[in-house]
Design a protein around this motif. Structure first.
Motif, PDB file in Angstrom:
ATOM      1  N   TYR A 185      22.185  -4.410  -9.932  1.00  0.00           N
ATOM      2  CA  TYR A 185      22.859  -5.370  -9.057  1.00  0.00           C
ATOM      3  C   TYR A 185      21.815  -6.346  -8.529  1.00  0.00           C
ATOM      4  O   TYR A 185      20.646  -6.004  -8.360  1.00  0.00           O
ATOM      5  CB  TYR A 185      23.590  -4.665  -7.903  1.00  0.00           C
ATOM      6  CG  TYR A 185      22.690  -4.071  -6.859  1.00  0.00           C
ATOM      7  CD1 TYR A 185      22.441  -4.746  -5.659  1.00  0.00           C
ATOM      8  CD2 TYR A 185      22.058  -2.847  -7.059  1.00  0.00           C
ATOM      9  CE1 TYR A 185      21.601  -4.209  -4.696  1.00  0.00           C
ATOM     10  CE2 TYR A 185      21.223  -2.310  -6.108  1.00  0.00           C
ATOM     11  CZ  TYR A 185      20.999  -2.992  -4.925  1.00  0.00           C
ATOM     12  OH  TYR A 185      20.152  -2.454  -3.983  1.00  0.00           O
ATOM     13  N   GLY A 186      22.259  -7.574  -8.282  1.00  0.00           N
ATOM     14  CA  GLY A 186      21.362  -8.611  -7.795  1.00  0.00           C
ATOM     15  C   GLY A 186      21.232  -8.622  -6.295  1.00  0.00           C
ATOM     16  O   GLY A 186      20.139  -8.807  -5.755  1.00  0.00           O
ATOM     17  N   PHE A 220      26.999  -8.057  -5.891  1.00  0.00           N
ATOM     18  CA  PHE A 220      26.779  -8.907  -7.050  1.00  0.00           C
ATOM     19  C   PHE A 220      26.154  -8.061  -8.148  1.00  0.00           C
ATOM     20  O   PHE A 220      24.969  -7.722  -8.068  1.00  0.00           O
ATOM     21  CB  PHE A 220      25.844 -10.070  -6.699  1.00  0.00           C
ATOM     22  CG  PHE A 220      26.447 -11.084  -5.771  1.00  0.00           C
ATOM     23  CD1 PHE A 220      27.053 -12.227  -6.254  1.00  0.00           C
ATOM     24  CD2 PHE A 220      26.404 -10.886  -4.394  1.00  0.00           C
ATOM     25  CE1 PHE A 220      27.606 -13.164  -5.393  1.00  0.00           C
ATOM     26  CE2 PHE A 220      26.952 -11.819  -3.528  1.00  0.00           C
ATOM     27  CZ  PHE A 220      27.558 -12.955  -4.028  1.00  0.00           C
ATOM     28  N   VAL A 221      26.959  -7.680  -9.141  1.00  0.00           N
ATOM     29  CA  VAL A 221      26.434  -6.873 -10.241  1.00  0.00           C
ATOM     30  C   VAL A 221      25.703  -7.771 -11.232  1.00  0.00           C
ATOM     31  O   VAL A 221      25.913  -8.981 -11.268  1.00  0.00           O
ATOM     32  CB  VAL A 221      27.549  -6.069 -10.949  1.00  0.00           C
ATOM     33  CG1 VAL A 221      28.275  -5.172  -9.967  1.00  0.00           C
ATOM     34  CG2 VAL A 221      28.521  -6.978 -11.675  1.00  0.00           C
ATOM     35  N   SER A 222      24.851  -7.161 -12.048  1.00  0.00           N
ATOM     36  CA  SER A 222      24.078  -7.904 -13.044  1.00  0.00           C
ATOM     37  C   SER A 222      24.676  -7.709 -14.430  1.00  0.00           C
ATOM     38  O   SER A 222      25.268  -6.678 -14.723  1.00  0.00           O
ATOM     39  CB  SER A 222      22.627  -7.433 -13.035  1.00  0.00           C
ATOM     40  OG  SER A 222      22.026  -7.717 -11.793  1.00  0.00           O
ATOM     41  N   GLY A 223      24.480  -8.715 -15.250  1.00  0.00           N
ATOM     42  CA  GLY A 223      24.922  -8.668 -16.635  1.00  0.00           C
ATOM     43  C   GLY A 223      26.163  -9.495 -16.860  1.00  0.00           C
ATOM     44  O   GLY A 223      27.205  -9.236 -16.264  1.00  0.00           O
ATOM     45  N   SER A 277      23.417 -17.754 -12.225  1.00  0.00           N
ATOM     46  CA  SER A 277      22.951 -17.559 -13.601  1.00  0.00           C
ATOM     47  C   SER A 277      21.849 -16.507 -13.715  1.00  0.00           C
ATOM     48  O   SER A 277      21.697 -15.891 -14.768  1.00  0.00           O
ATOM     49  CB  SER A 277      22.496 -18.881 -14.215  1.00  0.00           C
ATOM     50  OG  SER A 277      21.447 -19.452 -13.454  1.00  0.00           O
ATOM     51  N   GLU A 278      21.130 -16.253 -12.651  1.00  0.00           N
ATOM     52  CA  GLU A 278      20.107 -15.195 -12.710  1.00  0.00           C
ATOM     53  C   GLU A 278      20.730 -13.820 -12.950  1.00  0.00           C
ATOM     54  O   GLU A 278      20.075 -12.911 -13.459  1.00  0.00           O
ATOM     55  CB  GLU A 278      19.232 -15.178 -11.445  1.00  0.00           C
ATOM     56  CG  GLU A 278      19.950 -14.820 -10.160  1.00  0.00           C
ATOM     57  CD  GLU A 278      20.664 -15.973  -9.474  1.00  0.00           C
ATOM     58  OE1 GLU A 278      21.200 -15.749  -8.372  1.00  0.00           O
ATOM     59  OE2 GLU A 278      20.710 -17.094 -10.022  1.00  0.00           O
ATOM     60  N   THR A 279      22.009 -13.660 -12.623  1.00  0.00           N
ATOM     61  CA  THR A 279      22.666 -12.366 -12.804  1.00  0.00           C
ATOM     62  C   THR A 279      23.173 -12.154 -14.232  1.00  0.00           C
ATOM     63  O   THR A 279      23.777 -11.125 -14.517  1.00  0.00           O
ATOM     64  CB  THR A 279      23.847 -12.192 -11.815  1.00  0.00           C
ATOM     65  OG1 THR A 279      24.865 -13.146 -12.120  1.00  0.00           O
ATOM     66  CG2 THR A 279      23.391 -12.329 -10.379  1.00  0.00           C
ATOM     67  N   TRP A 280      22.935 -13.088 -15.127  1.00  0.00           N
ATOM     68  CA  TRP A 280      23.342 -12.905 -16.521  1.00  0.00           C
ATOM     69  C   TRP A 280      22.582 -11.752 -17.175  1.00  0.00           C
ATOM     70  O   TRP A 280      23.125 -11.064 -18.035  1.00  0.00           O
ATOM     71  CB  TRP A 280      23.121 -14.171 -17.325  1.00  0.00           C
ATOM     72  CG  TRP A 280      24.003 -15.329 -16.937  1.00  0.00           C
ATOM     73  CD1 TRP A 280      25.071 -15.312 -16.076  1.00  0.00           C
ATOM     74  CD2 TRP A 280      23.889 -16.666 -17.401  1.00  0.00           C
ATOM     75  NE1 TRP A 280      25.619 -16.575 -15.979  1.00  0.00           N
ATOM     76  CE2 TRP A 280      24.914 -17.425 -16.774  1.00  0.00           C
ATOM     77  CE3 TRP A 280      23.012 -17.311 -18.261  1.00  0.00           C
ATOM     78  CZ2 TRP A 280      25.079 -18.785 -17.024  1.00  0.00           C
ATOM     79  CZ3 TRP A 280      23.178 -18.667 -18.503  1.00  0.00           C
ATOM     80  CH2 TRP A 280      24.207 -19.386 -17.888  1.00  0.00           C
ATOM     81  N   ALA A 281      21.341 -11.553 -16.781  1.00  0.00           N
ATOM     82  CA  ALA A 281      20.513 -10.489 -17.373  1.00  0.00           C
ATOM     83  C   ALA A 281      20.989  -9.132 -16.857  1.00  0.00           C
ATOM     84  O   ALA A 281      21.183  -8.949 -15.655  1.00  0.00           O
ATOM     85  CB  ALA A 281      19.045 -10.696 -17.017  1.00  0.00           C
TER      86      ALA A 281
END
Length: 188
Positions: free
Chosen positions: A3-4, A22-25, A36-40
């Motif tokens: 998560y971010g 805010f989850v990641s991916g 957009s940083e959470t795309w990874a």
């Protein structure tokens, strides 16, 4: 799942005061995405039982109306698998709190109504059964509007999942009636 961030006392991502995860991916990668940083998938920190308990602790406050989950993309298969036990526990412990979930996918894709979709898993139906409000649809920069409540572009829907389950028809959340209309000059 990673998560971010977690926002406590958030009022921008759902009705009332909320705790927002805010989850990641995300494989959608919408043009103009504000996260957009959470795309990874490995952005931020691992989502652990301790992190879940931190979120649950915020729900002890009677002023907090519930949890909002966005990202990244909560409905990526990897994230669904991690979110389902978390949402089960949340609903078990806090029956009166609401869950809002944002996805770039359409409800019809997630339920299999549009045919097979890579994000429709055997657990998707149960996960959606725990959600009170689903904000669906990709962010489309050309349809961005500042006057919309709890969504960024006009194509996105705020679906009242409880009413949708009750009637068997997609029902738009009544709070959308409070959307504002701005001229093109004001929106930019």
């Amino acid at each position: 799942m990673y998560y971010g961030s977690i926002k406590k006392c958030d009022i921008a991502n759902g009705e009332g005061i909320r705790t927002t995860l805010f989850v990641s991916g995300c494989r959608n990668r919408c043009k103009g995405c504000f996260q957009s940083e959470t795309w990874a998938f490995d952005y931020g920190k691992p989502f652990t039982d301790e992190v879940a308990e931190e979120i649950f602790a915020t729900l002890d406050n009677p002023s907090v109306r519930g949890v909002t989950i966005l990202g990244g993309e909560p409905m990526e298969p990897e994230n669904q698998e991690a979110l389902l036990p978390f949402l089960r526990e949340l609903k078990s412990r806090f029956e009166d709190k609401t869950i809002w979930l944002y996805t770039g996918n359409l409800y019809e894709e997630l339920t299999g109504e549009m045919g097979s979709h890579p994000k429709y898993l055997p657990i998707t139906e149960e996960l959606l059964s725990l959600v009170d409000i689903l904000v669906d649809g990709r962010f489309i920069e050309e349809e961005k509007s500042l006057g919309l409540r709890f969504r960024g572009s006009k194509n996105q829907r705020v679906i009242d999942m409880n009413e949708t389950r009750r009637t068997g028809k997609i029902t738009i959340w009544s709070g959308c009636a409070l959307d504002k209309t701005y001229s093109n000059n004001q929106e930019k």
